[in-house]
Design an enzyme around this catalytic site. Structure first.
Site, short mmCIF file in Angstrom:
data_model
loop_
_atom_site.label_atom_id
_atom_site.label_comp_id
_atom_site.label_asym_id
_atom_site.label_seq_id
_atom_site.Cartn_x
_atom_site.Cartn_y
_atom_site.Cartn_z
N LYS A 9 0.96 -3.47 -0.17
CA LYS A 9 0.61 -2.45 -1.17
C LYS A 9 1.87 -1.88 -1.82
O LYS A 9 1.89 -1.62 -3.03
CB LYS A 9 -0.21 -1.32 -0.54
CG LYS A 9 -0.62 -0.28 -1.59
CD LYS A 9 -1.44 0.85 -1.04
CE LYS A 9 -1.78 1.82 -2.16
NZ LYS A 9 -2.52 3.02 -1.68
N ASN A 45 3.18 -0.58 -5.75
CA ASN A 45 3.58 0.80 -6.02
C ASN A 45 5.05 0.94 -6.37
O ASN A 45 5.43 1.78 -7.18
CB ASN A 45 3.27 1.67 -4.80
CG ASN A 45 1.80 2.02 -4.68
OD1 ASN A 45 1.07 1.93 -5.66
ND2 ASN A 45 1.37 2.41 -3.50
#
Length: 335
Positions: free
Chosen positions: A214, A218
């Site tokens: 993830k 980001n």
């Protein structure tokens, strides 16, 4: 240890009543669980007066009944505590959560970036290193023993157009697991509870890898949106910004592999996943526009801290971090 049954209502305390916390709270409450939000200010007043107003799938918002309290003492002991705050707030808030923690209450972290506990479990590179960018004085580490922690990551796009209102527009996957890896009974239990509530939850045997995967999105999308003011689709479709996006992601992949993580992806695959979500306004861009502090340290500062600790060059990450910090400082939103 709890039974693996997910059928009966649970007491679930959610710390942070923003977009992600509100989305998770709404789904769990609609599934019949006893959900309490730790909130403050206008959000606390709005939820108490009107319930949590929640919209998903392009439908009209509905009122969801949840408790909202201003203090952990008023919330009392919970079966599960979910941390959905910005990482920079954790050292101040987490040490106050003692009244919510029964003897076996797990704490599920759903924060962006690298969590404070990432290197506090044995058997990996940088074992025992405290992330100074996330928990500089160790307040969070001391307040929540690592044995309580369930690591988590959520892939979703939500926003709060006003206090107490949450709009869920895309994404439906939540992974959780033990910081040290492997599958446990409590991870199976809580992934089942969250999955039954429609949160797309799965128990992961390697949650540290999920968190890093993830982070790949980001670490690029958030600071670059802070600098450009545009949605993720426009950044990826712009050739120059796409090139920078890819270079940052390559550095993050190389750093993760240097830290011993098995990252079975490429920059093209990861950018394609982000592009498929469409015109997403990153959480950092939403915070900038709303005048809220931005999560630069956990998302970008902490990985750079790791790179420096192992001697891994990350020049693009460092350059973008410097620019993003200056932009956020100019807006009064960092540190």
């Amino acid at each position: 240890m709890n039974s693996v049954s997910t059928s009966h209502p649970r007491r679930i305390g959610i710390v942070g009543a923003g977009a992600v916390g509100g989305h998770v709270a709404a789904r769990l409450a609609l599934a019949g669980h006893q959900v309490t939000l730790l909130a403050r200010g206008a959000t606390l007043e709005a939820v108490r007066a009107h319930g949590l107003r929640y919209a998903t799938g392009g439908q009209a918002s509905q009122r969801v009944e949840v408790r909202a309290e201003a203090t952990p003492q008023a919330m009392g002991a919970q079966d599960l505590v979910i941390l959905a705050l910005k990482s920079q707030a954790l050292p101040t808030v987490v040490p106050t959560l003692g009244p919510m923690l029964a003897a076996d209450t797990p704490v599920l972290t759903l924060n962006n970036g690298l969590p404070w506990w990432y290197f506090l479990v044995p058997g990996q590179a940088l074992e025992g290193q405290r992330l100074a960018r996330v928990d500089p004085l160790g307040e969070t580490e001391r307040a929540v023993d690592i044995s309580r922690v369930l690591g988590g990551t959520i892939m979703t796009s939500c926003h709060c157009p006003e206090p107490g209102v949450v709009v869920h527009s895309a994404g439906a996957r939540l992974a959780l697991g033990e910081p040290g890896g492997g599958l446990s009974e409590r991870a199976a239990l809580w992934s089942g509870v969250l999955a039954d509530a429609g949160l797309g939850a799965v128990a992961s045997p390697q949650i540290r890898v999920d968190i890093w995967l993830k982070l790949l999105g980001n670490i690029c999308a958030n600071p670059l949106s802070l600098l450009t003011g545009v949605t993720t689709d426009r950044m990826i479709d712009d050739p120059g910004v796409r090139s920078l996006f890819a270079a940052m992601m390559e550095e993050c992949i190389a750093l993760g592999r240097r830290l011993g993580l098995t990252l079975d992806t490429t920059t093209e695959q990861r950018m394609a996943q982000t592009r498929q979500l469409g015109a997403i306004r990153s959480s950092m861009l939403q915070d900038l526009e709303a005048g809220r502090s931005v999560e630069l340290d956990a998302i970008l500062g902490a990985p750079i801290e790791c790179a420096q600790a192992v001697g891994q060059p990350v020049p693009r990450l460092q350059e973008v971090f410097a620019l993003a910090c200056l932009r956020a400082e100019g807006a009064g939103l960092y540190p």
